[in-house]
Structure formats: structure tokens, C-alpha cells
Scaffold this motif. Structure first.
Motif, PDB file in Angstrom:
ATOM      1  N   LYS A 115     -38.597  40.838  -5.151  1.00 17.94           N
ATOM      2  CA  LYS A 115     -37.617  42.093  -4.885  1.00 17.94           C
ATOM      3  C   LYS A 115     -38.151  43.405  -5.732  1.00 17.94           C
ATOM      4  N   SER A 116     -38.470  43.063  -6.896  1.00 20.97           N
ATOM      5  CA  SER A 116     -39.374  44.303  -7.597  1.00 20.97           C
ATOM      6  C   SER A 116     -40.208  44.818  -6.801  1.00 20.97           C
ATOM      7  N   LYS A 117     -41.152  44.256  -6.182  1.00 21.18           N
ATOM      8  CA  LYS A 117     -42.315  44.621  -5.054  1.00 21.18           C
ATOM      9  C   LYS A 117     -41.424  45.467  -4.238  1.00 21.18           C
ATOM     10  N   ILE A 118     -40.467  44.963  -3.393  1.00 22.25           N
ATOM     11  CA  ILE A 118     -39.759  45.584  -2.296  1.00 22.25           C
ATOM     12  C   ILE A 118     -39.377  46.904  -2.911  1.00 22.25           C
ATOM     13  N   ALA A 119     -38.879  46.834  -3.889  1.00 17.90           N
ATOM     14  CA  ALA A 119     -38.181  48.134  -4.377  1.00 17.90           C
ATOM     15  C   ALA A 119     -39.211  49.290  -4.890  1.00 17.90           C
ATOM     16  N   ASP A 120     -40.403  48.729  -5.217  1.00 20.89           N
ATOM     17  CA  ASP A 120     -41.399  49.672  -5.794  1.00 20.89           C
ATOM     18  C   ASP A 120     -42.171  50.185  -4.356  1.00 20.89           C
ATOM     19  N   ASP A 121     -42.422  49.486  -3.404  1.00 18.49           N
ATOM     20  CA  ASP A 121     -43.103  49.830  -2.207  1.00 18.49           C
ATOM     21  C   ASP A 121     -42.087  50.863  -1.586  1.00 18.49           C
ATOM     22  N   PHE A 122     -40.775  50.569  -1.567  1.00 13.73           N
ATOM     23  CA  PHE A 122     -39.924  51.379  -0.815  1.00 13.73           C
ATOM     24  C   PHE A 122     -39.883  52.695  -1.744  1.00 13.73           C
ATOM     25  N   ALA A 123     -39.774  52.949  -3.074  1.00 13.02           N
ATOM     26  CA  ALA A 123     -39.701  54.084  -3.519  1.00 13.02           C
ATOM     27  C   ALA A 123     -41.302  54.925  -3.406  1.00 13.02           C
ATOM     28  N   HIS A 124     -42.129  54.099  -3.476  1.00 12.80           N
ATOM     29  CA  HIS A 124     -43.588  54.501  -3.172  1.00 12.80           C
ATOM     30  C   HIS A 124     -43.405  55.135  -1.782  1.00 12.80           C
ATOM     31  N   SER A 125     -42.870  54.486  -0.667  1.00 15.23           N
ATOM     32  CA  SER A 125     -42.940  55.027   0.587  1.00 15.23           C
ATOM     33  C   SER A 125     -42.013  56.541   0.675  1.00 15.23           C
ATOM     34  N   ILE A 126     -41.048  56.437   0.085  1.00 11.81           N
ATOM     35  CA  ILE A 126     -40.159  57.705   0.010  1.00 11.81           C
ATOM     36  C   ILE A 126     -40.980  58.912  -0.845  1.00 11.81           C
ATOM     37  N   ASN A 127     -41.511  58.536  -1.958  1.00 17.45           N
ATOM     38  CA  ASN A 127     -42.454  59.510  -2.676  1.00 17.45           C
ATOM     39  C   ASN A 127     -43.599  59.877  -1.837  1.00 17.45           C
ATOM     40  N   GLU A 128     -44.081  59.313  -0.983  1.00 15.33           N
ATOM     41  CA  GLU A 128     -45.384  59.644   0.041  1.00 15.33           C
ATOM     42  C   GLU A 128     -44.892  60.366   1.102  1.00 15.33           C
ATOM     43  N   ALA A 129     -43.517  59.969   1.849  1.00 10.89           N
ATOM     44  CA  ALA A 129     -42.812  60.635   2.926  1.00 10.89           C
ATOM     45  C   ALA A 129     -42.603  61.893   2.483  1.00 10.89           C
ATOM     46  N   CYS A 130     -42.170  62.245   1.500  1.00  8.36           N
ATOM     47  CA  CYS A 130     -41.852  63.438   0.945  1.00  8.36           C
ATOM     48  C   CYS A 130     -42.618  64.430   0.282  1.00  8.36           C
ATOM     49  N   GLY A 131     -43.798  63.836   0.479  1.00  7.45           N
ATOM     50  CA  GLY A 131     -45.166  64.557   0.009  1.00  7.45           C
ATOM     51  C   GLY A 131     -45.168  65.144  -1.520  1.00  7.45           C
ATOM     52  N   LEU A 132     -44.695  64.085  -2.374  1.00  7.16           N
ATOM     53  CA  LEU A 132     -44.799  64.681  -3.807  1.00  7.16           C
ATOM     54  C   LEU A 132     -45.934  64.310  -4.549  1.00  7.16           C
ATOM     55  N   GLY A 133     -46.954  63.843  -3.924  1.00  4.16           N
ATOM     56  CA  GLY A 133     -48.139  63.488  -4.692  1.00  4.16           C
ATOM     57  C   GLY A 133     -48.188  62.342  -5.539  1.00  4.16           C
ATOM     58  N   THR A 134     -48.340  62.549  -6.773  1.00  3.48           N
ATOM     59  CA  THR A 134     -48.594  61.118  -7.533  1.00  3.48           C
ATOM     60  C   THR A 134     -47.118  60.490  -7.821  1.00  3.48           C
ATOM     61  N   TYR A 135     -47.274  59.423  -7.573  1.00  2.00           N
ATOM     62  CA  TYR A 135     -46.063  58.493  -7.885  1.00  2.00           C
ATOM     63  C   TYR A 135     -45.839  57.878  -8.906  1.00  2.00           C
ATOM     64  N   TYR A 136     -44.713  58.121  -9.571  1.00  2.00           N
ATOM     65  CA  TYR A 136     -44.265  57.841 -10.903  1.00  2.00           C
ATOM     66  C   TYR A 136     -42.804  56.992 -10.788  1.00  2.00           C
ATOM     67  N   PRO A 137     -43.171  55.416 -10.800  1.00  2.00           N
ATOM     68  CA  PRO A 137     -41.961  54.681 -10.419  1.00  2.00           C
ATOM     69  C   PRO A 137     -40.868  54.927 -11.520  1.00  2.00           C
ATOM     70  N   ASP A 138     -41.108  55.162 -12.448  1.00  3.08           N
ATOM     71  CA  ASP A 138     -39.904  55.447 -13.515  1.00  3.08           C
ATOM     72  C   ASP A 138     -38.995  56.633 -13.027  1.00  3.08           C
ATOM     73  N   ASN A 139     -39.556  57.410 -12.111  1.00  2.00           N
ATOM     74  CA  ASN A 139     -38.528  58.400 -11.441  1.00  2.00           C
ATOM     75  C   ASN A 139     -37.384  57.812 -10.627  1.00  2.00           C
ATOM     76  N   TYR A 140     -37.807  56.740  -9.926  1.00  2.00           N
ATOM     77  CA  TYR A 140     -36.938  56.038  -9.108  1.00  2.00           C
ATOM     78  C   TYR A 140     -36.331  54.646  -9.445  1.00  2.00           C
ATOM     79  N   LEU A 141     -37.061  53.996 -10.511  1.00  2.00           N
ATOM     80  CA  LEU A 141     -36.608  52.595 -10.766  1.00  2.00           C
ATOM     81  C   LEU A 141     -36.475  52.322 -12.078  1.00  2.00           C
ATOM     82  N   ILE A 142     -35.730  51.469 -12.478  1.00  2.00           N
ATOM     83  CA  ILE A 142     -35.352  50.974 -13.693  1.00  2.00           C
ATOM     84  C   ILE A 142     -35.913  49.515 -14.063  1.00  2.00           C
ATOM     85  N   TYR A 143     -36.772  49.544 -15.126  1.00  2.00           N
ATOM     86  CA  TYR A 143     -37.561  48.281 -15.223  1.00  2.00           C
ATOM     87  C   TYR A 143     -36.873  47.490 -16.725  1.00  2.00           C
TER      88      TYR A 143
END
Length: 193
Positions: A115-143
């Protein structure tokens, strides 16, 4: 009675006894044949059921192999900077397979990290689709860690407002609608599993 008559009578008696013996023997053989036929029929049914179960398992494994190959290729592409977004929807297929095919003891850990992998991949795909450059998981996810000494972190929550604001900042309305649709689909999965 003469000797010939006695011998004739004895031969008739032996013939009668022999006919009775042959009839009884034929009856016993017929019963044995019927029992063997019934046993064979049951064995055939058991073998057919075993073959059917094996085919079902084989089909499931073949389907999961396709998902694993797809995810492996995507991971390889990402690690080699060949492009391509993480495929969180395929991760959900893998998650469902794990959920259905693991025992209760191992299920909790596998589910948590899948489930963590799914959330990380989703957040990464949003970051990429929005063209924000470097992906920082902490911006989108709580660990969270299982324990302070653990190396393994897993995602316990998603920062919904931050993701929504990231998507909303897009100027392309069509892309924005698509990403909000994906976001809703992801949240349905996240909140129900």
C-alpha cells in the motif's frame, strides 16, 4: 442301479454343482467390476478437480507474472532515467493479489508495504505530471516506522490538501480534470484498504 447309472448320476450332479459355482463366480466378478468402475469414476472426478484447481492457480500466477514484469520494466526504466511514470494502478493489481494469496501472518506486513508503494507511486506520478521536477515524498505523504530502530518506513497517510493544491495549480484544465479523477480513484483505494 448299475455302475453306469451311478456314474451318469454323479456326472449330472457335478455338472449342476459346476453350473452353480460358475453362476456364483460370475456374480462375484460382476460385483467386483461394478465396484472397480465406481472407484475409477470417483478417481477420475478427483483428478479432474485437481487439474481444474491447478489450471486456476496457473492462470493467476501467469497474470501476476505479467504485472510483475510490467512493474519491473517500469522500475528499470525509472532507475535508468529512460522516462515513464510509476504505474500505481498496476501496483493495485499486485496489492489485490497479495491480499488474496498470502496467509494472515505475512499479510499485514506485505499489505502495509504494498500500500505504501502504491501511495508513493501515485504521489510521484502527480509530481511528474505537474512538472515539478525533483520528487520529495514528504511533500505528499506521511511516514511511520515500525519501531525506531527499523530501517523500513511505511506510509500511514496522504496529504490530501497538498496533492489537491498541486493539481489545482495546473493551468491545463483537461490535465487537471484527469489528475483529479485519478486522485479520486486513488483515494477510494487508499480509504477502503
Amino acid at each position: 442301479m448299475t455302475n453306469e447309472q451311478i456314474i451318469e448320476k454323479l456326472i449330472d450332479q457335478i455338472n449342476n454343482d459346476m453350473q452353480i459355482f460358475i453362476a456364483v463366480l460370475g456374480f462375484v466378478i460382476a460385483i467386483a467390476a461394478v465396484l472397480q468402475w465406481r472407484i475409477s469414476d470417483k478417481q477420475i472426478q478427483k483428478m479432474q478437480m485437481a487439474i481444474k484447481e491447478a489450471n486456476n492457480k496457473s492462470e493467476k500466477l501467469a497474470e501476476m507474472n505479467k504485472v510483475l514484469v510490467k512493474n519491473s520494466l517500469l522500475t528499470l526504466a525509472g532507475s535508468q532515467f529512460l522516462g515513464g511514470l510509476p504505474d500505481w494502478k498496476s501496483d493495485i493489481e499486485f496489492f489485490n493479489y497479495i491480499k488474496e494469496n498470502t496467509d494472515a501472518y505475512n499479510n499485514g506486513y506485505l499489505i502495509k508495504y504494498a500500500k505504501s508503494k502504491i501511495a508513493d507511486d501515485f504521489a510521484h506520478s502527480i509530481n511528474e505530471a505537474c512538472g515539478l521536477g525533483t520528487y520529495y515524498p514528504d511533500n505528499y505523504l506521511i511516514y511511520k516506522k515500525d519501531n525506531p530502530k527499523s530501517q523500513f518506513e511505511y506510509i500511514v497517510d496522504v496529504k490530501e490538501n497538498e496533492i489537491a493544491q498541486t493539481i489545482d495549480a495546473l493551468s491545463n484544465n483537461e490535465e487537471k480534470r484527469k489528475l483529479f479523477h485519478d486522485f479520486q480513484e486513488f483515494l477510494d483505494f487508499w480509504n477502503n484498504n
